[in-house]
Design an enzyme around this catalytic site. Structure first.
Site, PDB file in Angstrom:
ATOM      1  N   LYS A 235      11.840  -6.152  -0.251  1.00 43.35           N
ATOM      2  CA  LYS A 235      11.533  -6.562   1.109  1.00 43.35           C
ATOM      3  C   LYS A 235      12.364  -7.480   1.754  1.00 43.35           C
ATOM      4  O   LYS A 235      12.716  -7.811   2.775  1.00 43.35           O
ATOM      5  CB  LYS A 235       9.918  -6.869   1.029  1.00 43.35           C
ATOM      6  CG  LYS A 235       9.004  -5.679   0.903  1.00 43.35           C
ATOM      7  CD  LYS A 235       7.707  -6.219   0.712  1.00 43.35           C
ATOM      8  CE  LYS A 235       6.684  -4.837   0.158  1.00 43.35           C
ATOM      9  NZ  LYS A 235       5.520  -5.156  -0.091  1.00 43.35           N
TER      10      LYS A 235
ATOM     11  N   GLN B 288       1.200  -9.942  -1.544  1.00 43.75           N
ATOM     12  CA  GLN B 288       1.760  -8.715  -2.437  1.00 43.75           C
ATOM     13  C   GLN B 288       0.321  -8.244  -3.046  1.00 43.75           C
ATOM     14  O   GLN B 288      -0.148  -9.040  -3.981  1.00 43.75           O
ATOM     15  CB  GLN B 288       2.728  -8.974  -2.996  1.00 43.75           C
ATOM     16  CG  GLN B 288       3.389  -7.938  -3.934  1.00 43.75           C
ATOM     17  CD  GLN B 288       4.089  -6.754  -3.179  1.00 43.75           C
ATOM     18  OE1 GLN B 288       4.675  -6.976  -2.091  1.00 43.75           O
ATOM     19  NE2 GLN B 288       3.690  -5.590  -3.537  1.00 43.75           N
TER      20      GLN B 288
ATOM     21  N   ASP C 136       1.073  -6.097   7.241  1.00 42.73           N
ATOM     22  CA  ASP C 136       0.742  -4.862   6.606  1.00 42.73           C
ATOM     23  C   ASP C 136      -0.150  -3.927   7.405  1.00 42.73           C
ATOM     24  O   ASP C 136      -0.424  -2.851   6.702  1.00 42.73           O
ATOM     25  CB  ASP C 136       0.283  -5.482   4.904  1.00 42.73           C
ATOM     26  CG  ASP C 136       1.101  -5.481   3.899  1.00 42.73           C
ATOM     27  OD1 ASP C 136       2.172  -4.852   3.954  1.00 42.73           O
ATOM     28  OD2 ASP C 136       0.892  -6.079   3.001  1.00 42.73           O
TER      29      ASP C 136
HETATM   30  C1  BQF Z   1      12.330   4.250  -3.162  1.00 41.01           C
HETATM   31  C2  BQF Z   1       3.913  -0.071  -3.913  1.00 41.01           C
HETATM   32  C3  BQF Z   1       2.541   0.953  -5.334  1.00 41.01           C
HETATM   33  C4  BQF Z   1       1.881  -0.072  -5.320  1.00 41.01           C
HETATM   34  C5  BQF Z   1       2.226  -1.293  -4.588  1.00 41.01           C
HETATM   35  C6  BQF Z   1      11.986   1.984  -1.839  1.00 41.01           C
HETATM   36  C7  BQF Z   1       9.799   0.845  -2.344  1.00 41.01           C
HETATM   37  C8  BQF Z   1       9.570   1.893  -3.178  1.00 41.01           C
HETATM   38  C9  BQF Z   1      10.464   2.919  -3.561  1.00 41.01           C
HETATM   39  C10 BQF Z   1       9.084  -0.337  -1.907  1.00 41.01           C
HETATM   40  C11 BQF Z   1       5.034  -0.127  -2.804  1.00 41.01           C
HETATM   41  C12 BQF Z   1       5.949   1.171  -2.853  1.00 41.01           C
HETATM   42  C13 BQF Z   1       5.652  -1.265  -2.255  1.00 41.01           C
HETATM   43  C14 BQF Z   1      11.666   3.066  -2.815  1.00 41.01           C
HETATM   44  C15 BQF Z   1       6.837  -1.214  -1.602  1.00 41.01           C
HETATM   45  C16 BQF Z   1       7.077   1.067  -1.768  1.00 41.01           C
HETATM   46  O1  BQF Z   1      13.668   4.190  -3.009  1.00 41.01           O
HETATM   47  O2  BQF Z   1      12.161   5.181  -3.335  1.00 41.01           O
HETATM   48  C17 BQF Z   1      11.132   0.846  -1.674  1.00 41.01           C
HETATM   49  O3  BQF Z   1       9.514  -1.346  -2.262  1.00 41.01           O
HETATM   50  N1  BQF Z   1       7.880  -0.084  -1.917  1.00 41.01           N
HETATM   51  C18 BQF Z   1       4.984  -2.422  -2.657  1.00 41.01           C
HETATM   52  O4  BQF Z   1       5.071  -3.445  -1.793  1.00 41.01           O
HETATM   53  O5  BQF Z   1       3.716  -2.246  -3.114  1.00 41.01           O
HETATM   54  C19 BQF Z   1       3.206  -1.341  -3.994  1.00 41.01           C
HETATM   55  C20 BQF Z   1       3.473   1.073  -4.385  1.00 41.01           C
END
Ligand code: BQF
Length: 296
Positions: free
Chosen positions: A54, A98, A121
């Protein structure tokens, strides 16, 4: 027949270029640069990695950001007083806590303590409620990103049978609301499956559009889907892989290789939905800075 691959990484890159231009125009017009405040409780490595993604995206689009770290022993009272100070800080446009939080903290209470006008969010009950009644709102980033993919690839949802597997507050539930409602695209007949669904195959096999957000590798296999379906795999699971230097690889909730032979469109993991989620966070932060959803 082999499915067409939905390239979320590419689409997210194009979206971020557009957002960067919008941010520069906003700043050139004499406005302060948008600012995203991230709050991390504890040191979960996956959370740290997501925050890293992010932060890098913010840098790409010209949004200012920093992360406040609190120990995983922080009390609910202390955490909420920190959030209150962010709510009252006019230099902060968007606030992101987060998830997941340590188990002694209630994510409901914490999310509700965020000013809904800064809830980029889209998790605050005000924003979820406005989504459900088709009013302008901060939309949950993952479902919003999936709808951007439908738009980019001209995948219609109107009148289709959409099936969502997984009923989380973050993905499955808002996705089912957006699919079923009248606004934007949507207009689908929507089924939502969850852990009490007796036989998910009965539902998945009937889906024109299948969105899977269950957090279970290999849950959806070729025999569970309809020929020509559109499959959106939201799962991000770490499975052991000695050939990688990290010792694991990322896989979704679907048997990608098996499904590819049968469906019309499919998202890969990584590089599918994940990058779109982060791009939509950038979009929401710009909307917050511009007060587009909640004018003063
Ligand atoms: C990619 C998230 C589960 C629990 C908490 C790019 C992200 C992920 C994958 C990413 C996720 C999932 C995020 C890819 C944010 C998505 O290239 O496939 C980016 O940063 N995400 C989160 O903040 O908390 C989570 C999944």
């Amino acid at each position: 027949m082999s499915a067409q691959i939905i390239d979320g990484k590419k689409v997210a890159g194009e979206l971020k270029l557009q957002i960067r231009e919008d941010v520069e125009n906003w700043v050139k017009a004499g406005n302060r640069r948008p600012f995203l405040k991230v709050l991390q409780v504890g040191t979960d490595p996956a959370s740290t990695a997501y925050i890293g993604a992010k932060t890098r995206s913010c840098n790409e689009v010209g949004i200012d950001t920093d992360t406040t770290h609190l120990p995983d022993t922080v009390s609910a009272k202390e955490l909420k007083s920190v959030i209150k100070s962010f709510n009252e800080n006019d230099g902060i446009d968007g606030i992101l806590v987060q998830l997941p939080l340590p188990s002694h903290l209630s994510s409901h209470d914490v999310i509700e303590s965020i000013d809904h006008r800064k809830d980029v969010d889209g998790f605050h009950p005000m924003n979820v409620g406005r989504l459900a009644v088709d009013q302008p709102t901060f939309k949950s980033c993952t479902p919003a990103g999936i709808f951007e993919l439908f738009k980019y690839y001209s995948i219609p949802t109107k009148g289709k049978h959409a099936v969502v597997v997984g009923a989380s507050n973050i993905v499955g539930t808002p996705m089912s609301v957006m699919l079923s409602r009248e606004s934007s695209t949507g207009k689908a007949t929507t089924t939502i499956c969850h852990k009490y669904t007796r036989d998910i195959t009965v539902h998945t096999i009937a889906a024109d559009i299948l969105v899977v957000a269950a957090g279970q590798p290999n849950l959806i296999k070729a025999e569970m889907v309809k020929e020509g379906a559109v499959v959106i795999d939201v799962g991000i699971n770490r499975v052991a892989d000695e050939t990688r230097e990290r010792g694991y690889k990322l896989v979704g909730d679907c048997d990608f290789e098996g499904l590819k032979q049968k469906v019309s469109w499919i998202t890969p993991v990584p590089g599918g939905v994940g990058p779109m989620t982060v791009a939509m966070l950038m979009k929401n932060t710009l909307l917050a800075a511009k007060k587009s959803i909640y004018p003063d």
